[in-house]
Design an enzyme around this catalytic site. Sequence first.
Site, PDB file in Angstrom:
ATOM      1  N   ARG A 161      -1.339   8.381  -7.494  1.00 41.53           N
ATOM      2  CA  ARG A 161      -0.414   8.642  -6.343  1.00 41.53           C
ATOM      3  C   ARG A 161       1.007   9.045  -7.086  1.00 41.53           C
ATOM      4  NH1 ARG A 161      -4.823   8.342  -4.093  1.00 41.53           N
ATOM      5  NH2 ARG A 161      -5.004   7.555  -1.933  1.00 41.53           N
ATOM      6  N   SER A 236      -2.807   5.383   4.223  1.00 49.58           N
ATOM      7  CA  SER A 236      -2.354   4.214   3.494  1.00 49.58           C
ATOM      8  C   SER A 236      -0.985   4.203   3.394  1.00 49.58           C
ATOM      9  CB  SER A 236      -2.990   4.118   2.107  1.00 49.58           C
ATOM     10  OG  SER A 236      -4.291   4.215   1.784  1.00 49.58           O
ATOM     11  N   GLU A 332       3.505   4.046   0.083  1.00 50.82           N
ATOM     12  CA  GLU A 332       2.957   5.274  -0.674  1.00 50.82           C
ATOM     13  C   GLU A 332       3.709   6.388   0.098  1.00 50.82           C
ATOM     14  OE1 GLU A 332      -0.365   8.188  -0.494  1.00 50.82           O
ATOM     15  OE2 GLU A 332      -1.427   6.317  -0.017  1.00 50.82           O
TER      16      GLU A 332
HETATM   17  N1  EPU Z   1     -10.188  -4.260   2.430  1.00 48.46           N
HETATM   18  C1  EPU Z   1      -9.824  -5.315   3.112  1.00 48.46           C
HETATM   19  N2  EPU Z   1      -9.079  -5.141   4.149  1.00 48.46           N
HETATM   20  C2  EPU Z   1      -8.630  -4.264   4.747  1.00 48.46           C
HETATM   21  C3  EPU Z   1      -8.819  -3.101   3.908  1.00 48.46           C
HETATM   22  C4  EPU Z   1      -9.324  -3.039   2.864  1.00 48.46           C
HETATM   23  O1  EPU Z   1     -10.412  -6.283   2.575  1.00 48.46           O
HETATM   24  O2  EPU Z   1      -8.092  -4.308   5.764  1.00 48.46           O
HETATM   25  C5  EPU Z   1     -10.692  -4.089   1.144  1.00 48.46           C
HETATM   26  C6  EPU Z   1     -12.009  -3.236   1.230  1.00 48.46           C
HETATM   27  O3  EPU Z   1     -13.053  -4.296   1.808  1.00 48.46           O
HETATM   28  C7  EPU Z   1     -12.364  -3.074  -0.229  1.00 48.46           C
HETATM   29  C8  EPU Z   1     -11.031  -2.579  -0.818  1.00 48.46           C
HETATM   30  O4  EPU Z   1     -10.055  -3.485  -0.019  1.00 48.46           O
HETATM   31  O5  EPU Z   1     -13.023  -3.882  -0.776  1.00 48.46           O
HETATM   32  C9  EPU Z   1     -10.576  -1.143  -0.842  1.00 48.46           C
HETATM   33  O6  EPU Z   1     -10.564  -0.622   0.470  1.00 48.46           O
HETATM   34  P1  EPU Z   1     -11.056   0.897   0.683  1.00 48.46           P
HETATM   35  O7  EPU Z   1     -12.174   1.366   0.238  1.00 48.46           O
HETATM   36  O8  EPU Z   1     -10.921   1.034   2.014  1.00 48.46           O
HETATM   37  O9  EPU Z   1      -9.897   1.745  -0.111  1.00 48.46           O
HETATM   38  P2  EPU Z   1      -8.126   1.470  -0.178  1.00 48.46           P
HETATM   39  O10 EPU Z   1      -8.000   1.032  -1.729  1.00 48.46           O
HETATM   40  O11 EPU Z   1      -7.823   0.535   0.907  1.00 48.46           O
HETATM   41  C10 EPU Z   1      -7.684   3.650  -1.269  1.00 48.46           C
HETATM   42  C11 EPU Z   1      -6.769   4.790  -0.847  1.00 48.46           C
HETATM   43  C12 EPU Z   1      -7.139   5.692   0.324  1.00 48.46           C
HETATM   44  C13 EPU Z   1      -8.451   6.176   0.088  1.00 48.46           C
HETATM   45  C14 EPU Z   1      -9.578   5.087  -0.423  1.00 48.46           C
HETATM   46  C15 EPU Z   1     -10.991   5.624  -0.568  1.00 48.46           C
HETATM   47  C16 EPU Z   1      -4.608   4.080  -1.493  1.00 48.46           C
HETATM   48  C17 EPU Z   1      -3.290   3.650  -1.322  1.00 48.46           C
HETATM   49  N3  EPU Z   1      -5.400   4.279  -0.564  1.00 48.46           N
HETATM   50  O12 EPU Z   1      -7.532   2.966   0.101  1.00 48.46           O
HETATM   51  O13 EPU Z   1      -6.237   6.770   0.654  1.00 48.46           O
HETATM   52  O14 EPU Z   1      -9.073   7.108   1.125  1.00 48.46           O
HETATM   53  O15 EPU Z   1      -9.067   4.229  -1.247  1.00 48.46           O
HETATM   54  O16 EPU Z   1     -11.041   6.183  -2.050  1.00 48.46           O
HETATM   55  O17 EPU Z   1      -4.931   4.163  -2.823  1.00 48.46           O
HETATM   56  C18 EPU Z   1      -4.395   7.420   1.529  1.00 48.46           C
HETATM   57  O18 EPU Z   1      -3.667   7.523   0.606  1.00 48.46           O
HETATM   58  O19 EPU Z   1      -3.610   7.587   2.672  1.00 48.46           O
HETATM   59  C19 EPU Z   1      -5.529   6.708   1.573  1.00 48.46           C
HETATM   60  C20 EPU Z   1      -6.177   6.818   2.747  1.00 48.46           C
END
Ligand code: EPU
Length: 340
Positions: A161, A236, A332
């Site tokens: 990012r 995010s 972010e």
């Molecule tokens: N999780 C929780 N609770 C929550 C949300 C997530 O426990 O409320 C856990 C999930 O179960 C999982 C882990 O956190 O084990 C990661 O969650 P997720 O796969 O939803 O991805 P993220 O890390 O929360 C990132 C990006 C997203 C992107 C997804 C998929 C960032 C800041 N965000 O989210 O990007 O779509 O991975 O690759 O890196 C964005 O930048 O706006 C965005 C949506």
Amino acid sequence: MQQQVSLKPYNTFGIDANCSRFVRVEEVSQVFDLIGQGVFQNDFLILGGGSNMLLLDDYTGTVVKNNILGFEIVSESDTDVVLEIGAGMNWHETVIRCVNQGWWGIENLSLIPGNCGAAPMQNIGAYGVEIKDCLVDVRFVHLSSGSLEVLKNEDCHFGYRESIFKKELKNKVLITSIRIRLSKKPNRYLEYGAIKDQLEVMSASNPPTIKEISDAVIAIRQSKLPDPNELGNSGSFFKNPVIPNEQATKLKQRFPELRSYPAGEGKTKLAAGWLIEQAGWKGKRIGNTGCHKNQALVLVNYGGATGKEIWDHANRVIESVNEIFGIKLEPEVNIISNEA
Ligand code: EPU
């Protein structure tokens, strides 16, 4: 140039803030005109799709809406194709166009809101793929010299990012187009667990087609992330924090369920959504804002929230996660304020 324009239709958070002046740019020559008029010598804000920003107040500068279009094949071989895409083109529509052509590389980035010009700024990424993986170069006008410049991928200093456009070149350039190289041969990236599971649910072919992968990504996003047309949000809100391995190991001893991933060179990335959920914020609404019920990392505007209200909420979350885990979350999204 228009005066006192509401920015509500131009930010996916749906914040009802005005700007003092507003101008739309559809061609590169108009950027040169604005430079001649001295627009960039005072406060200005270049706006793409408005999907990654939070407006804290009425903006007293000039908003320059980047609507430069274009979709062109620059070169093509049996194996790949290089495209030049205008900064004002919608990212998701561009992805779908490429998916329909069978050009591989950005299908995992389906349904990301925003425009193509903003994509390299924060090196958009999802489901194991980042735009830096296919980006050839970024083309822009340097706003002080008025020169048209090209920056190759390796000089954009891409990170998680992050890019040079958020640092050294912040507020110094207006991106006019990007070039990306896509593959005509299948180049699947399915390592991200949720994609495999979703493809199975969808009874996709084996191996899956580019369209099936794009559809799987769309389905996953739709199940977790609120549609900005229905519920204002900016995806995010925070970055996933990257910390030294030693700190992660200690945290894991205290919190065995901690969600973490290797992040190269002695670093570990933590899932901020998990931290926020553990701190008790998931689905919690305060006034017109709160953390989304399906993805705690997404702050939402339930209607009528001001930017300051959302920012106050973000700070409550930052404080609370810091108290419990000793981790300071960083936004972010770009926080837009006249004081910045
Ligand atoms: N999780 C929780 N609770 C929550 C949300 C997530 O426990 O409320 C856990 C999930 O179960 C999982 C882990 O956190 O084990 C990661 O969650 P997720 O796969 O939803 O991805 P993220 O890390 O929360 C990132 C990006 C997203 C992107 C997804 C998929 C960032 C800041 N965000 O989210 O990007 O779509 O991975 O690759 O890196 C964005 O930048 O706006 C965005 C949506």
